[in-house]
Design an enzyme around this catalytic site. Structure first.
Site, short mmCIF file in Angstrom:
data_model
loop_
_atom_site.label_atom_id
_atom_site.label_comp_id
_atom_site.label_asym_id
_atom_site.label_seq_id
_atom_site.Cartn_x
_atom_site.Cartn_y
_atom_site.Cartn_z
N GLY A 64 0.85 -1.19 0.00
CA GLY A 64 0.00 0.00 0.00
C GLY A 64 0.88 1.24 0.00
O GLY A 64 2.03 1.19 0.44
N GLY A 113 -0.39 -4.99 0.71
CA GLY A 113 -1.57 -4.61 -0.06
C GLY A 113 -1.66 -5.32 -1.40
O GLY A 113 -2.76 -5.57 -1.90
N GLU A 136 4.41 -6.76 6.99
CA GLU A 136 3.84 -5.66 7.77
C GLU A 136 4.48 -5.47 9.13
O GLU A 136 4.55 -4.34 9.65
CB GLU A 136 2.33 -5.85 7.95
CG GLU A 136 1.50 -5.65 6.70
CD GLU A 136 1.44 -6.87 5.81
OE1 GLU A 136 2.14 -7.86 6.12
OE2 GLU A 136 0.71 -6.84 4.82
N ASP A 144 -2.23 -8.00 7.12
CA ASP A 144 -3.64 -7.60 7.01
C ASP A 144 -4.12 -7.88 5.60
O ASP A 144 -3.61 -8.80 4.96
CB ASP A 144 -3.82 -6.13 7.45
CG ASP A 144 -3.11 -5.15 6.54
OD1 ASP A 144 -2.18 -5.56 5.83
OD2 ASP A 144 -3.49 -3.97 6.53
N THR A 437 -25.07 -14.54 36.64
CA THR A 437 -24.24 -15.07 37.72
C THR A 437 -25.17 -15.83 38.66
O THR A 437 -26.09 -15.23 39.25
CB THR A 437 -23.57 -13.94 38.50
OG1 THR A 437 -22.87 -13.12 37.57
CG2 THR A 437 -22.59 -14.49 39.53
N LYS A 587 -25.85 -10.68 46.27
CA LYS A 587 -26.14 -12.03 45.78
C LYS A 587 -24.84 -12.80 45.50
O LYS A 587 -24.65 -13.92 45.94
CB LYS A 587 -26.97 -11.94 44.50
CG LYS A 587 -27.25 -13.28 43.86
CD LYS A 587 -27.74 -13.16 42.43
CE LYS A 587 -26.60 -12.93 41.47
NZ LYS A 587 -26.97 -12.99 40.06
P1 NAD Z 1 -31.02 -6.57 35.91
O1 NAD Z 1 -31.81 -6.76 37.13
O2 NAD Z 1 -30.83 -5.21 35.36
O3 NAD Z 1 -31.61 -7.49 34.73
C1 NAD Z 1 -32.24 -8.72 34.91
C2 NAD Z 1 -33.46 -8.73 34.02
O4 NAD Z 1 -34.08 -10.01 34.07
C3 NAD Z 1 -34.52 -7.71 34.47
O5 NAD Z 1 -34.82 -6.82 33.39
C4 NAD Z 1 -35.72 -8.57 34.83
O6 NAD Z 1 -36.94 -7.96 34.51
C5 NAD Z 1 -35.48 -9.79 33.99
N1 NAD Z 1 -36.17 -10.98 34.47
C6 NAD Z 1 -36.34 -11.39 35.75
N2 NAD Z 1 -37.04 -12.55 35.77
C7 NAD Z 1 -37.32 -12.86 34.48
C8 NAD Z 1 -38.00 -13.92 33.86
N3 NAD Z 1 -38.54 -14.93 34.54
N4 NAD Z 1 -38.12 -13.93 32.51
C9 NAD Z 1 -37.57 -12.91 31.80
N5 NAD Z 1 -36.93 -11.88 32.33
C10 NAD Z 1 -36.79 -11.86 33.66
O7 NAD Z 1 -29.62 -7.25 36.19
P2 NAD Z 1 -28.28 -7.09 35.36
O8 NAD Z 1 -27.44 -6.06 35.99
O9 NAD Z 1 -28.60 -7.00 33.92
O10 NAD Z 1 -27.59 -8.48 35.68
C11 NAD Z 1 -28.03 -9.68 35.08
C12 NAD Z 1 -27.11 -10.80 35.53
O11 NAD Z 1 -25.76 -10.46 35.19
C13 NAD Z 1 -27.10 -11.02 37.03
O12 NAD Z 1 -27.01 -12.40 37.26
C14 NAD Z 1 -25.85 -10.29 37.51
O13 NAD Z 1 -25.35 -10.83 38.69
C15 NAD Z 1 -24.94 -10.48 36.34
N6 NAD Z 1 -23.92 -9.44 36.17
C16 NAD Z 1 -24.24 -8.10 36.25
C17 NAD Z 1 -23.25 -7.15 36.08
C18 NAD Z 1 -23.54 -5.67 36.14
O14 NAD Z 1 -22.59 -4.88 36.15
N7 NAD Z 1 -24.79 -5.28 36.14
C19 NAD Z 1 -21.93 -7.54 35.83
C20 NAD Z 1 -21.65 -8.89 35.71
C21 NAD Z 1 -22.66 -9.84 35.89
#
Ligand code: NAD
Length: 641
Positions: A64, A113, A136, A144, A437, A587
């Site tokens: 290139g 290129g 490269e 690339d 989680t 949790k």
């Molecule tokens: P959140 O509470 O914002 O989202 C969870 C969603 O699941 C909600 O919108 C809720 O209405 C929905 N929900 C609950 N029951 C349901 C069902 N039966 N059917 C369909 N939808 C349902 O939580 P989040 O922050 O998005 O986290 C989600 C997961 O990710 C958790 O397990 C959390 O521990 C993990 N996590 C979160 C983060 C973060 O920074 N927020 C980082 C890493 C991991």
């Protein structure tokens, strides 16, 4: 004189690179003109094949034209280069996927290129003067223009060798390595081209073909496999340095000229690409992650300065050869989110994804999948939605017919109930990918149920928070069978920068629980230190400036600072709106204590962090706030209150 000659002769589209004095180096305008010709001829029934050649004896195309990139880059204008590369890669992909035969005649130098134009067609002809290379790394880039795909497909460890040493391939070598197809002595080329122009089909190339003179690579394949199999650049150098053979010493000499960062990234790219899911789009996407950052964060500008501008051939690379940190490689190859390379017609085969749980994390993850071309149907009991996602009325509806069902839910009990509902509706062989989680036991139970229903399951909790979810830079820690992990991989590639296969079902959750036990304790330590600093009269910004670059640094300080107005944007700047809610941290800490209990592990810091978050969420006003809201909590307290 035009730099590229484009015409049709009979039913053949003809393109001739025509800058022989510059070794036919390809400019931006040449790229665009060639692309326009490929486009125009694609659906033109009057054109049945394309023949590419180049003027002069010395080169098909030596690379290139990088002078302009240097000029714009040194002025701090990185956008010009980014657009140049994106447009060039679009052309490379077009040639690779072209529905009509593309015949290229590659005399002399075909490099960088030039490989992108000349080595992606259906019939690549080499002759006695051909010298093909991907050099490269010598200018601080990585192989690339789709070259990484060819390197990943080359036999054994030839790809790693060619990419890091920039060794030149003769005709025979290029055929061995998969960069060319047919050797035809160059005295026959003009006759063969005329036959094609007069209506001959590419079959006539086989008639003119001869056995190429023997190259040098075949004799060295065993050495190459032995020395270039290392996981990292440093491993390769270690084995080469232990060997005083001519081949090893020559390889070391070639490597010593090149950018260590570029070579380390090249090795990583080839390793990531090699395997059954390789496509040209995947290779170009990965290359573009590097080139997009090459001027600002790579060695590219320094490489050009030393090679082309000052010609001192003494580049000052950022790292010494054995000393490229893994983090620097990851940083160059992180997904680009919205800035990722967009190639029309090369989107991955549209995966049908059911996405259940579109909360803080799920919504941006689902949006990234939709943006990448997946067909996403979503469901959330709270009625939330996400960009590009078709919302449906139930979890079962989202799961029916999906190739992958992704869950992002609050806890294990909810995961179990959603799984019980959707597993019977999922199509055989589909994957349930749980990124929530949850406790290890729930993950293992749902995995067993999925297996009994002839479905695949991966538990893949994430790290990286809402920023990572939005930017597509999450880290996934995954548990499940290799088959299930492999099926999940394309989704990990879209939503994250890294996926670690930690072991069987439940192993991902185990890794996540340990990570978050550290996170919870660290956030508390960071918040109490800020509250102490306040009382000692220490300015919060000063505290950040010191700690973020001293031994107290951590993700909670540096990337998610709990003090409003200090450090990068974080939930603290948004009145502690989560982010990552305190109750979710509670949790996770509960899960770690439950797990520690089950296996009799002593975790006093984890236990104390759990107790503090429990108090905060259950007895104080922590519920619904980000987990970093521990800072105002500590600020408002004294030693005994
Ligand atoms: P959140 O509470 O914002 O989202 C969870 C969603 O699941 C909600 O919108 C809720 O209405 C929905 N929900 C609950 N029951 C349901 C069902 N039966 N059917 C369909 N939808 C349902 O939580 P989040 O922050 O998005 O986290 C989600 C997961 O990710 C958790 O397990 C959390 O521990 C993990 N996590 C979160 C983060 C973060 O920074 N927020 C980082 C890493 C991991």
């Amino acid at each position: 004189m035009q730099d590229v000659l484009i015409r049709t002769i009979g039913r053949t589209g003809r393109i001739t690179l025509n800058r022989p004095s510059a070794l036919n180096a390809i400019t931006y305008d040449m790229c665009l003109a060639i692309e326009a010709a490929f486009e125009a001829w694609r659906d033109d029934p009057g054109v049945v094949q394309i023949v590419l050649d180049a003027a002069g004896d010395r080169a098909f195309c030596a690379g290139g034209d990088i002078a302009e990139l240097y000029e714009t880059g040194t002025q701090g204008n990185f956008a010009y280069g980014q657009k140049f590369w994106a447009d060039e890669y679009r052309l490379n992909a077009k040639i690779f996927l072209y529905p009509k035969p593309v015949v290229s005649f590659l005399q002399g130098f075909t490099m960088g290129g030039g490989v992108g134009i000349g080595c992606h067609g259906s019939h690549r002809i080499v002759g006695e003067s051909s010298q093909i290379a991907m050099p490269e790394c010598g200018i601080g880039l990585v192989p690339d223009v789709g070259g990484s795909l060819m390197l990943a497909l080359a036999p054994g460890r030839l790809g790693e060798y060619l990419g890091t040493t920039a060794a030149r391939m003769s005709a025979g070598d290029a055929i061995l390595a998969g960069f060319a197809d047919i050797y035809i002595p160059q005295e026959k080329w003009s006759h063969v081209i005329r036959q094609l122009e007069e209506g001959g089909t590419p079959d006539l190339l086989n008639v003119a073909a001869e056995t190429p003179p023997e190259g040098t690579l075949a004799a060295h394949l065993e050495y190459i496999d032995q020395h270039f199999a290392g996981e990292r650049l440093g491993d390769i150098l270690t084995t080469l340095r232990k060997d005083d053979s001519d081949f090893a010493q020559q390889s070391l000499k070639q490597i010593s000229r090149n950018s260590p960062l570029s070579m380390a990234c090249t090795i990583e790219m080839i390793h990531r690409l090699r395997g059954p899911s390789l496509t040209i789009a995947k290779a170009l996407d990965l290359e573009y992650r590097f080139t997009y950052r090459a001027m600002e964060h790579g060695d590219f500008l320094e490489g050009i300065r030393a090679a082309i501008i000052d010609k001192d051939r003494a580049p000052k690379w950022q790292f010494s050869d054995q000393n490229v940190p893994a983090a620097a490689v990851s940083k160059m190859l992180m997904p680009l989110g919205n800035d990722a390379l967009k190639l029309e017609g090369t989107e991955m085969e549209a995966l049908n994804v059911g996405f259940i749980g579109l909360g803080n994390m799920g919504a941006p993850m689902a949006a990234n999948l939709a943006k990448a071309g997946c067909v996403v149907r979503g469901f959330d009991t709270a009625g939330t939605s996400a960009e590009g996602v078709q919302m449906v009325a139930s979890a079962t509806e989202a799961a029916t017919g999906a190739d992958v069902v992704l869950t992002m839910l609050p806890n294990g009990a909810i995961l179990r109930s959603v799984a019980a509902e959707i597993l019977p509706a999922m199509k055989p062989g589909a994957l349930l990918l749980d990124c929530s989680t949850v406790d290890v036991e729930s993950a293992r139970d749902v995995a067993a149920q999925a297996e009994a229903s002839k479905l695949l399951f991966v538990d893949a909790p994430v790290s990286g928070g809402i920023g990572g979810a939005a930017g597509g830079t999450l880290t996934f820690m995954a548990g499940g069978t290799t088959a299930a992990f492999t099926k999940a991989r394309p989704l990990f590639d879209i939503m994250g920068q890294k996926a670690v296969h930690c072991g069987d079902a439940g192993a991902g959750q185990a890794a996540k629980i340990c990570n978050n036990m550290i996170l919870g304790a660290t956030m508390i330590a960071t918040c109490e230190a800020f509250a102490l600093a306040d009382k000692l009269g220490l300015d919060r910004q000063k505290m950040f400036d010191v700690v973020s670059t001293s031994s107290g640094y951590s993700w909670t300080m540096n990337a998610y600072c709990p003090a409003p107005g200090v450090g990068p944007q974080s939930p603290a700047d948004n009145d502690y709106t989560p982010g990552f809610a305190a109750e979710l941290m509670l949790k996770d800490l509960g899960l770690s204590q439950q797990a520690a209990e089950a296996v009799d592990a002593d975790t006093p810091m984890g236990a104390l962090a759990h107790a503090l978050y429990a108090k905060f969420v259950e007895d104080e006003d922590g519920m619904g706030k980000d987990f970093s809201a521990m800072l105002p909590r500590f600020s408002a307290r004294g030693r005994t209150s």
